[in-house]
Design an enzyme around this catalytic site. Structure first.
Site: not given
Ligand SMILES: Cc1cc2nc3c(=O)[nH]c(=O)nc-3n(C[C@H](O)[C@H](O)[C@H](O)COP(=O)(O)O)c2cc1C
Length: 369
Positions: A27-29, A171-174, A176
């Site tokens: 997931p990536m915002t 989404h139970g992480a990070h 939030y």
């Molecule tokens: C631009 C961006 C947006 C992200 N947004 C979210 C999000 O909305 N929800 C979430 O759980 N993690 C989010 N993450 C974390 C990613 O899901 C992922 O766990 C993290 O980037 C590590 O994976 P990677 O090394 O393959 O990028 C985001 C990461 C990036 C780079």
């Protein structure tokens, strides 16, 4: 294709969920949904990844129907006819390519600032009230608020099912909302939603139970959690495998089918004395399938930079990932930034075209292609 790469492209089946590969888009915002509605560009962005070897897409965080769920501009909603119609178009496009997709259901909690859309006057909501210069900047959630947020997650899951999404991710992480309840530092409540880790997990457990009740027994529920939080990368929620097991068991019992174990580097052992990462331990302790994540496919130069600045263990590379996958340490592999930069990352790995993979660039973070 080398024999070991095959493991990444084997199908995965769990109940009604049939994935054509083990590659999950993390997931990536993206903040590319003005007014909260995913439009043509977003449809095309996900379609491209589904067409190129990604077995399961987890969408960017998308907000549940609660006034304080959102924390950032142009984040897509997961409520309202307009936004759900936009998501339905995404679902149809992904299915048209043979892919699968789940929305990541999100409430940012106390991270929200006054002035944020959709209603600028609504403060953050969190486990604890916060005042600044006598003004309430975070509203401490009452039991009524908790019930409303849980109901919003359940409704979002019902809507996901109705528009053809293949499951949901919570989404139970990070750091939030759900995670804010887990941590002692952000949750000093004296009611049933605070106290020890079991008490602090009660909100999440009731939320999963409500989602399960809303979607029935066979609809996949993924739960994402992390040891780290955005506010502190080195934070750790649990210190031992025993504590991890105790933390996860009630969530599994509440109805989680797959745990998405968010780490920043997949090759790092979670606890001393074993090479298992967080997804490895979670699988071992719960018996549930797990998704690993963290720096998969990032090029050596980028990782070398991180090693220098973060003092991290030497990267394991794709071979290290495949060894772990072949040992069944985890079931699925989420890829974030590498897939953001190169929509064709998975097929290029599958077809032995590693040399064609577009290298990670910070500019890619500002574009939606
Ligand atoms: C631009 C961006 C947006 C992200 N947004 C979210 C999000 O909305 N929800 C979430 O759980 N993690 C989010 N993450 C974390 C990613 O899901 C992922 O766990 C993290 O980037 C590590 O994976 P990677 O090394 O393959 O990028 C985001 C990461 C990036 C780079």
């Amino acid at each position: 294709m080398s024999a070991s790469v095959d493991a990444l492209f084997e199908p995965f089946r769990l109940g009604s969920l049939n994935l054509s590969s083990r590659v999950v888009m993390a997931p990536m915002t993206r903040s590319f949904s003005p007014g909260g509605v995913p439009g043509d560009q977003v449809v095309e962005y996900y379609r491209r990844r589904a067409a190129a070897g990604v077995g399961l897409i987890v969408t960017e965080g998308t907000t549940v129907n609660h006034a304080a769920a959102n924390g950032y501009p142009h984040v897509p909603r997961f409520y309202g006819e307009d936004a759900l119609a936009g998501w339905k178009r995404v679902v149809d496009a992904v299915h048209g390519e043979g892919g699968k997709i789940v929305p990541q259901l999100w409430h940012v909690g106390n991270v929200r600032r006054l002035g944020t859309e959709p209603d600028a006057s609504v403060p953050g909501y969190g486990p604890m009230e916060k005042l600044k210069d006598g003004q309430e900047v975070v509203h401490g959630m009452t039991e009524q608020d908790i019930a409303e947020v849980i109901a919003a997650f359940a409704q979002a899951a019902r809507d996901a099912q109705a528009i053809g999404m293949d499951g949901v991710e919570i989404h139970g992480a990070h750091g939030y909302l759900i995670d804010q309840f887990f941590w002692e530092g952000s949750n000093q409540r004296s009611d049933a939603y605070g106290g020890d880790l079991a008490g602090r997990s009660r909100f999440a457990v009731e939320l999963v139970q409500a989602v399960r009740a809303a979607v029935g027994p066979d609809y996949p529920i993924i739960f994402r959690f992390s040891q780290w939080k955005q506010q502190d990368y080195s934070a750790r929620l649990v210190q031992t495998p025993e504590a991890l097991g105790e933390f996860l068991a009630p969530l599994a019992a509440a109805g989680v089918d797959i745990f998405h174990c968010s780490t920043r580097r997949f090759w790092e052992p979670e606890f001393e004395g074993s090479a298992l990462n967080l997804a490895g331990w979670t699988r071992k302790l719960t018996g549930k399938p797990t998704i690993t994540v963290g720096s998969v496919g990032l090029d050596d130069e980028f990782l070398a930079f991180m090693v220098k600045t973060d003092k991290v263990a030497q990267p394991a590379g794709i071979e290290g990932l495949l060894e772990r996958l072949n040992r069944d340490e985890f079931d699925l592999v989420a890829v974030g930034r590498a897939l953001l930069v190169d929509p064709d990352w998975a097929v290029k790995v599958r077809d032995g075209r590693q040399g064609d993979i577009l290298p990670f660039s910070r500019e890619a973070l500002t574009q939606l292609v």
